[in-house]
Each structure stands twice: as C-alpha cells, then as structure tokens.
Motif scaffolding. Structure first.
Motif, PDB file in Angstrom:
ATOM      1  N   ARG A  61       0.838  -1.204   0.000  1.00 23.09           N
ATOM      2  CA  ARG A  61       0.000   0.000   0.000  1.00 23.09           C
ATOM      3  C   ARG A  61       0.868   1.248   0.000  1.00 23.09           C
ATOM      4  N   ASP A  62       1.893   1.259   0.856  1.00 18.44           N
ATOM      5  CA  ASP A  62       2.761   2.426   0.958  1.00 18.44           C
ATOM      6  C   ASP A  62       3.636   2.580  -0.282  1.00 18.44           C
ATOM      7  N   MET A  63       3.996   1.469  -0.903  1.00 19.17           N
ATOM      8  CA  MET A  63       4.785   1.536  -2.128  1.00 19.17           C
ATOM      9  C   MET A  63       4.034   2.299  -3.216  1.00 19.17           C
ATOM     10  N   VAL A  64       2.769   1.956  -3.393  1.00 22.05           N
ATOM     11  CA  VAL A  64       1.963   2.653  -4.395  1.00 22.05           C
ATOM     12  C   VAL A  64       1.744   4.107  -3.989  1.00 22.05           C
ATOM     13  N   ALA A  65       1.504   4.340  -2.713  1.00 24.46           N
ATOM     14  CA  ALA A  65       1.288   5.704  -2.228  1.00 24.46           C
ATOM     15  C   ALA A  65       2.486   6.597  -2.523  1.00 24.46           C
ATOM     16  N   ASN A  66       3.688   6.027  -2.466  1.00 23.04           N
ATOM     17  CA  ASN A  66       4.901   6.799  -2.706  1.00 23.04           C
ATOM     18  C   ASN A  66       5.226   6.920  -4.186  1.00 23.04           C
ATOM     19  N   ARG A  67       5.199   5.802  -4.895  1.00 22.83           N
ATOM     20  CA  ARG A  67       5.641   5.799  -6.283  1.00 22.83           C
ATOM     21  C   ARG A  67       4.567   6.326  -7.247  1.00 22.83           C
ATOM     22  N   ASP A  68       3.307   6.236  -6.855  1.00 17.90           N
ATOM     23  CA  ASP A  68       2.215   6.720  -7.699  1.00 17.90           C
ATOM     24  C   ASP A  68       1.451   7.851  -7.003  1.00 17.90           C
ATOM     25  N   ARG A  69       2.189   8.683  -6.286  1.00 16.51           N
ATOM     26  CA  ARG A  69       1.583   9.797  -5.561  1.00 16.51           C
ATOM     27  C   ARG A  69       0.934  10.799  -6.510  1.00 16.51           C
ATOM     28  N   LEU A  70       1.296  10.766  -7.760  1.00 20.40           N
ATOM     29  CA  LEU A  70       0.692  11.645  -8.758  1.00 20.40           C
ATOM     30  C   LEU A  70      -0.836  11.565  -8.708  1.00 20.40           C
ATOM     31  N   PHE A  71      -1.374  10.368  -8.561  1.00 19.84           N
ATOM     32  CA  PHE A  71      -2.827  10.189  -8.583  1.00 19.84           C
ATOM     33  C   PHE A  71      -3.474  10.659  -7.273  1.00 19.84           C
ATOM     34  N   ILE A  72      -2.721  10.618  -6.211  1.00 18.77           N
ATOM     35  CA  ILE A  72      -3.211  11.115  -4.932  1.00 18.77           C
ATOM     36  C   ILE A  72      -3.253  12.639  -4.960  1.00 18.77           C
ATOM     37  N   ASP A  73      -2.174  13.255  -5.417  1.00 20.65           N
ATOM     38  CA  ASP A  73      -2.081  14.715  -5.428  1.00 20.65           C
ATOM     39  C   ASP A  73      -2.993  15.358  -6.454  1.00 20.65           C
ATOM     40  N   LEU A  74      -3.079  14.778  -7.645  1.00 18.63           N
ATOM     41  CA  LEU A  74      -3.830  15.415  -8.726  1.00 18.63           C
ATOM     42  C   LEU A  74      -5.308  15.049  -8.740  1.00 18.63           C
TER      43      LEU A  74
END
Length: 257
Positions: A239-252
């Motif tokens: 879960r944290d791996m995706v949160a870090n490496r794909d943070r683009l989708f969280i921020d945008l």
C-alpha cells in the motif's frame, strides 16, 4: 489516443478505455481521424497538438489499477509486457507471479518485481520505461498515464527532465493535454454527463442519450478477481509503495486507498 474531427480521447490502458472507445463508435457518425490505442497524442500528430479540440482522459484508483492489471494478465496471457515477463523469466517463475490460487502471495511478488529496476530491465527489453531512468522512483501506472496524456514522452519522460515524483507531478500539471478527466469509478454516469454536456461541441449524435442508456450499462475488458476488494490484495508495505511511487494520482485526483 483516439482523435475524432471535433474532440480527442486519451485512452489510458485499464481505466475503462475499451468501454469508452466502444461507445464512441456509436456516438459519433464519422470514423476517427487518427487512432493509435493507448499511445501519446503526439505520436499521431507530432507537430499540431490539439488544434483547439477538447480532449478528455480516463483515470483509475492506482491501487485498483495494479490489481486489475495483474488479474487481467492471468486471463489474457498475451497482454503486452506480461507476455514479455513470461518469456523472460520462464514458465515456472511466471507461474509464481501469476497464480490466481494464491492471490495475496502472487500479487505481492508481482508488485515487488515490477517495482524492481533490475527485474524491469530484464523483462522489458523493448519498453522505454526501464530505459527512461524513471523506474527507480516512479510507478509503472504513473509512467503509463503520463505517456498517454503529455506530449512527446520519448523525449521528456526522461531523468534529465524528471528526477523525482514531485518533478513528475509538476510536469503533469504543466503539460497535461486533457481538459477533462473522468474517473473510472462511476464512469457510466460521468461519461454520459460529458457526452450530453458536449453534444454540440463534439458533434455527438442526436440520440446519444438513448445509446448511453441502452449500451452504456456494462463495462468491457473487466478482470476476474479472487478476492472481494482490491484492498484485500495489499499488505501495508505494498500500500505504501503505491502511495509513494504513484503519488501523482493522490495529489492530482484525490485518490485514497
């Protein structure tokens, strides 16, 4: 990228793109001007950009996207990239990566593998992602999304230009080609609203509402999953791996696990 005379659809893989593309065939009378599935706009029209046309894209929760890709590749063994994985690692190792009878263990191994630079260089010999210098910090989904929705990715999706996830987000904010992004969660309703709101501008057929009601109920190219929710596939580490490496989708786009 699917370009019609009046608009452009940036069809990111596994975001409901087959569903949208199939409906567009019924909603627009003329054939597409250009169509290169899941490719950048500038591959089809390298020097002319949008020429004032509205453009929309579809997006998906990143944690769900990875589960969908893994599940779909088990059923569709010739899916691009995953076919290359099987060829590179051999049938025995591939069976560990794509084992639907042990979904948590197999998905975990697969996720760690596709986020490992050495593994990617071994199996993705013909793909720009491991050669870009971005695979060490940027998730595969983020790369795929940026590749379709920003101009000239073969030039600009490189480490000389993007050296961190923050730089990737800044690049996406500045250069994203789309005017509108539709989330795959609730895509039926959001796409129907987009079509009806842009009926004249995009030259959708007069009976668009009827087509959407009759043809728009069922998703296409869905993956078959063993576990009830995409969340059930994840450990805290993944879960944290995706949160870090794909943070683009969280921020945008405001996605959460």
């Amino acid at each position: 990228m699917i370009e019609y005379e009046k608009f452009i659809y940036l069809d990111v893989y596994k975001t409901g793109s087959t569903y949208v593309a199939d409906l567009l065939k019924r909603l627009v009378k003329e054939e597409p001007v250009r169509s290169v599935r899941h490719a950048p706009l500038t591959r089809g029209r390298p020097f002319f950009w949008k020429q004032g046309k509205p453009a929309f894209a579809t997006v998906r929760n990143p944690w769900d996207w990875y589960v969908s890709m893994w599940s779909y590749s088990i059923v569709q063994k010739n899916v691009l990239f995953f076919r290359d994985v099987r060829k590179a690692v051999g049938p025995e190792n591939a069976s560990l990566l794509f084992d639907s009878s042990r979904p948590r263990e197999s998905f975990s191994l697969w996720m760690k593998s596709i986020n490992d630079v050495d593994f990617l260089q071994q199996v993705m010999t013909g793909h720009p992602y491991p050669r870009s210098g971005l695979s060490g910090f940027l998730g595969f989904y983020s790369y795929r999304f940026m590749r379709v929705t920003t101009p000239h990715p073969s030039i600009f999706l490189r480490q000389w230009n993007i050296s961190s996830v923050d730089r990737a987000i800044a690049h996406q904010k500045r250069w994203a080609i789309y005017d509108t992004v539709l989330k795959s969660e609730g895509l039926k309703d959001s796409f129907a609203k987009y079509v009806l709101d842009h009926r004249k501008q995009c030259n959708f057929v007069s009976n668009a509402e009827t087509i959407l009601e009759n043809r728009g109920a069922k998703a296409k190219n869905t993956s078959e999953r063993t576990l009830p929710s995409y969340r059930d596939y994840y450990t805290d580490e993944l879960r944290d791996m995706v949160a870090n490496r794909d943070r683009l989708f969280i921020d945008l786009f405001g996605y959460e696990f």
